[in-house]
Design a protein around this motif. Structure first.
Motif, PDB file in Angstrom:
ATOM      1  N   ARG A  35       0.843  -1.212   0.000  1.00  0.00           N
ATOM      2  CA  ARG A  35       0.000   0.000   0.000  1.00  0.00           C
ATOM      3  C   ARG A  35       0.870   1.252   0.000  1.00  0.00           C
ATOM      4  NH1 ARG A  35      -5.417   0.743   1.604  1.00  0.00           N
ATOM      5  NH2 ARG A  35      -5.421  -1.463   2.216  1.00  0.00           N
ATOM      6  N   LYS A  36       1.897   1.266   0.856  1.00  0.00           N
ATOM      7  CA  LYS A  36       2.788   2.419   0.914  1.00  0.00           C
ATOM      8  C   LYS A  36       3.519   2.619  -0.409  1.00  0.00           C
ATOM      9  CE  LYS A  36       5.368   5.657   2.813  1.00  0.00           C
ATOM     10  NZ  LYS A  36       4.814   7.013   3.089  1.00  0.00           N
ATOM     11  N   LEU A  37       3.952   1.545  -1.038  1.00  0.00           N
ATOM     12  CA  LEU A  37       4.664   1.648  -2.311  1.00  0.00           C
ATOM     13  C   LEU A  37       3.762   2.219  -3.401  1.00  0.00           C
ATOM     14  CD1 LEU A  37       6.609  -1.744  -2.307  1.00  0.00           C
ATOM     15  CD2 LEU A  37       7.525   0.535  -1.809  1.00  0.00           C
TER      16      LEU A  37
ATOM     17  N   ARG B  98      -5.940  13.439  -0.421  1.00  0.00           N
ATOM     18  CA  ARG B  98      -5.452  12.128  -0.868  1.00  0.00           C
ATOM     19  C   ARG B  98      -5.952  11.776  -2.270  1.00  0.00           C
ATOM     20  NH1 ARG B  98      -7.209   8.345   3.835  1.00  0.00           N
ATOM     21  NH2 ARG B  98      -8.887   9.866   3.925  1.00  0.00           N
ATOM     22  N   THR B  99      -6.242  12.783  -3.041  1.00  0.00           N
ATOM     23  CA  THR B  99      -6.695  12.608  -4.419  1.00  0.00           C
ATOM     24  C   THR B  99      -5.633  13.171  -5.360  1.00  0.00           C
ATOM     25  OG1 THR B  99      -9.006  12.818  -3.718  1.00  0.00           O
ATOM     26  CG2 THR B  99      -8.549  13.090  -6.055  1.00  0.00           C
ATOM     27  N   PHE B 100      -5.224  12.371  -6.349  1.00  0.00           N
ATOM     28  CA  PHE B 100      -4.147  12.754  -7.254  1.00  0.00           C
ATOM     29  C   PHE B 100      -4.603  12.599  -8.698  1.00  0.00           C
ATOM     30  CE2 PHE B 100      -2.234  11.637  -3.277  1.00  0.00           C
ATOM     31  CZ  PHE B 100      -1.176  12.520  -3.127  1.00  0.00           C
TER      32      PHE B 100
ATOM     33  N   PHE C  77      -6.779   9.314  -8.841  1.00  0.00           N
ATOM     34  CA  PHE C  77      -6.541   8.302  -7.815  1.00  0.00           C
ATOM     35  C   PHE C  77      -7.095   8.805  -6.482  1.00  0.00           C
ATOM     36  CE2 PHE C  77      -3.144   8.201 -10.910  1.00  0.00           C
ATOM     37  CZ  PHE C  77      -2.937   6.847 -11.170  1.00  0.00           C
ATOM     38  N   ARG C  78      -7.889   7.994  -5.840  1.00  0.00           N
ATOM     39  CA  ARG C  78      -8.305   8.270  -4.461  1.00  0.00           C
ATOM     40  C   ARG C  78      -7.650   7.218  -3.573  1.00  0.00           C
ATOM     41  NH1 ARG C  78      -9.392   8.638   0.361  1.00  0.00           N
ATOM     42  NH2 ARG C  78     -11.241   9.679   1.218  1.00  0.00           N
ATOM     43  N   LEU C  79      -6.700   7.647  -2.739  1.00  0.00           N
ATOM     44  CA  LEU C  79      -5.921   6.728  -1.923  1.00  0.00           C
ATOM     45  C   LEU C  79      -6.611   6.471  -0.589  1.00  0.00           C
ATOM     46  CD1 LEU C  79      -2.324   8.177  -2.500  1.00  0.00           C
ATOM     47  CD2 LEU C  79      -3.672   6.657  -3.962  1.00  0.00           C
ATOM     48  N   TYR C  80      -6.451   5.226  -0.089  1.00  0.00           N
ATOM     49  CA  TYR C  80      -7.065   4.852   1.182  1.00  0.00           C
ATOM     50  C   TYR C  80      -6.022   4.265   2.127  1.00  0.00           C
ATOM     51  CZ  TYR C  80     -11.416   5.196  -1.482  1.00  0.00           C
ATOM     52  OH  TYR C  80     -12.447   5.644  -2.262  1.00  0.00           O
ATOM     53  N   GLY C  81      -6.165   4.587   3.403  1.00  0.00           N
ATOM     54  CA  GLY C  81      -5.320   3.997   4.416  1.00  0.00           C
ATOM     55  C   GLY C  81      -5.820   2.626   4.829  1.00  0.00           C
ATOM     56  N   GLU C  82      -4.946   1.883   5.501  1.00  0.00           N
ATOM     57  CA  GLU C  82      -5.309   0.554   5.985  1.00  0.00           C
ATOM     58  C   GLU C  82      -6.507   0.649   6.927  1.00  0.00           C
ATOM     59  OE1 GLU C  82      -5.008  -3.444   6.009  1.00  0.00           O
ATOM     60  OE2 GLU C  82      -3.392  -2.241   5.100  1.00  0.00           O
ATOM     61  N   GLY C  83      -7.570  -0.140   6.647  1.00  0.00           N
ATOM     62  CA  GLY C  83      -8.744  -0.185   7.518  1.00  0.00           C
ATOM     63  C   GLY C  83      -9.670   1.001   7.389  1.00  0.00           C
TER      64      GLY C  83
ATOM     65  N   HIS D 173      -8.862   3.770  -5.322  1.00  0.00           N
ATOM     66  CA  HIS D 173      -9.767   3.731  -6.462  1.00  0.00           C
ATOM     67  C   HIS D 173      -9.128   4.557  -7.564  1.00  0.00           C
ATOM     68  CE1 HIS D 173     -13.349   2.496  -3.834  1.00  0.00           C
ATOM     69  NE2 HIS D 173     -13.222   1.562  -4.756  1.00  0.00           N
ATOM     70  N   VAL D 174      -9.176   4.055  -8.773  1.00  0.00           N
ATOM     71  CA  VAL D 174      -8.617   4.771  -9.917  1.00  0.00           C
ATOM     72  C   VAL D 174      -9.739   5.037 -10.904  1.00  0.00           C
ATOM     73  CG1 VAL D 174      -6.834   4.805 -11.687  1.00  0.00           C
ATOM     74  CG2 VAL D 174      -6.442   3.548  -9.554  1.00  0.00           C
TER      75      VAL D 174
END
Length: 459
Positions: A319-321, A382-384, A395-401, A454-455
């Motif tokens: 996820r971090k990568l 967190r949107t790129f 891209f909408r990035l999500y953290g763990e959990g 999500h992409v």
């Protein structure tokens, strides 16, 4: 820029210790072929960087423990009783025990090609001066008689690595340190500092111009060996930015790069943190810029905590990568993800697992990564955003959990006709708002654990 050359150099640098040249000091090449190659470079997005040499046996930071002036941070892993002089002797003798008989370059290349890497950046020589190719300039090399690996079929490691990666269609970037702490042309015994060492030469080049000229010729010969005998090289990636004319360490880089381009006209050069016409790429290290950069750049970031192999290292999650790669790409750059091979020539099982996890994600979402370009407003929270061929990818990035929302805000203007999920449902419902568009996710997307991202494909 300041009239003071050292201050001028400092004015060009951003972000402290892990520094990089500011965008405003980037010099656009005039050669149309180099401009074309820069566009090629910007298409690649993901490179594999590999720091490897005799130092991997210790599990310490590469080279830096040799510099007394840098000992306060570089020797924190030295846990055996040894003084500075003996430590340097032990380090320089590591070539006598470096024997990576489990080295299989084809496996490295297969792993990289199968998991979305587009080029290799390999350390042909770090600051310690040990050459990972069959140089004729010094015996301190992987093919030297003191190195037990010199009889192995893969003894010329650089040649075998470059050939393996090139055969699989990957580009080649050759890391080369302009400083060399082994050659007496740079660190000369008995000079003004006695046995004390720092990252610069042990003498003033202005006081010993004949000695400095020997170092210049030594450096040129090594670079031209790599350019002549090791196939097509796409990037000459030059480290040790303190070796430059601002610090009276002028190695006449332009002269040797021009000679190299007579052999390889397409060659890009990355003269790190120096600026000017031979820093075609800006290279942040272990950091990301806080803004989009509109010139070619590449951030080198470690998969674990160290560029060189470290025993029981802590590796970044998949996820971090992915989040790193997305942020780098959305800010206009490439990610050079560094993996330090083990002393025996293998990669650690955890490193392979994380690389494969990144590759599995790219296998689904790579269309939104490769060949893309900047797209304003670039990022928001967190949107790129990126764009390619009239398509915008968000891209909408999500953290763990994290809980996945039912609706996702995209910072885009109106006028779009369709929004799809890359690798998922198409024709998503969306509506315009004052600050962009709001997309309704399919019900199944808001269930269960949060995905890495999500992409969205917006046209």
């Amino acid at each position: 820029m300041s009239d003071n050359p050292v201050q001028a150099e400092q004015d060009m640098i951003e972000d402290g210790m892990h520094n990089y040249t500011s965008e405003e000091h980037w010099v656009k090449p005039e050669d149309p072929l180099l401009l074309e190659r820069l566009e090629w470079f910007k298409d690649q997005k993901l490179g594999l960087m590999m720091h490897w040499g005799p130092y991997s046996q210790l599990g310490l930071v590469e080279s830096w423990a040799l510099s007394d002036a840098d000992g306060d941070w570089s020797r924190d892993g030295v846990d055996w009783e040894v003084d500075s002089t003996e430590l340097k002797r032990q380090y320089f003798d590591l070539n006598k025990t470096f024997n990576p008989i489990r080295f299989q370059p084809e496996l490295w290349a297969d792993l990289a090609q199968a998991n979305g890497f587009k080029y290799l950046n390999f350390t042909t020589k770090h600051h310690d001066g040990f050459c990972m190719w069959d140089t004729q300039t010094t015996d301190y090399r992987i093919t030297g008689r003191d190195c037990p690996f010199h009889t192995h079929k893969y003894a010329d490691i650089t040649k075998n690595v470059f050939n393996a990666f090139r055969a699989r269609g990957l580009g080649i970037s050759a890391y080369f340190s302009k400083a060399d702490w082994h050659t007496p042309y740079y660190w000369t015994p008995g000079m003004k500092h006695g046995n004390a060492t720092s990252r610069g030469p042990s003498y003033d080049p202005k006081e010993y111009p004949w000695l400095w000229e020997q170092f210049v010729q030594f450096t040129h010969e090594q670079i031209l060996e790599l350019m002549t005998n090791y196939g097509r090289i796409d990037v000459l990636w030059l480290d040790a930015g303190w070796v430059n004319d601002y610090r009276d360490q002028n190695i006449r880089l332009g002269e040797v790069v021009d000679k190299a381009r007579q052999l390889q006209p397409w060659l890009l050069s990355a003269d790190r943190t120096v600026g000017g016409p031979y820093e075609n790429l800006i290279t942040p290290e272990q950091t990301l810029p806080d803004h989009a950069i509109h010139v070619p750049w590449e951030s080198c970031i470690t998969l674990g905590t160290s560029f060189s192999f470290r025993y029981e290292d802590k590796y970044k999650s998949v996820r971090k990568l992915v989040h790193l790669l997305v942020e780098v790409v959305a800010k206009g750059g490439n990610l050079a993800l560094n993996v330090g091979p083990q002393p025996d020539g293998r990669l650690s099982e955890t490193a392979i697992e994380r690389i494969q996890g990144l590759g599995a994600w790219l296998n689904v979402y790579g269309e939104a990564i490769y060949g893309t370009r900047l797209c304003a407003p670039y990022f928001e929270d967190r949107t790129f955003l990126v764009q390619k061929s009239g398509i915008i990818y968000v891209f909408r990035l999500y953290g763990e959990g994290e809980t996945v929302p039912h609706e996702v805000h995209l910072p885009l203007s109106s006028g779009f006709t369709a929004v799809d999920l890359v690798g998922g449902a198409e024709g998503l419902a969306f509506r315009s708002t004052e600050s962009g568009i709001t997309v309704t996710l399919p019900e199944e997307e808001a269930r269960g654990a949060a995905p890495i991202a999500h992409v969205f494909r917006v046209v």
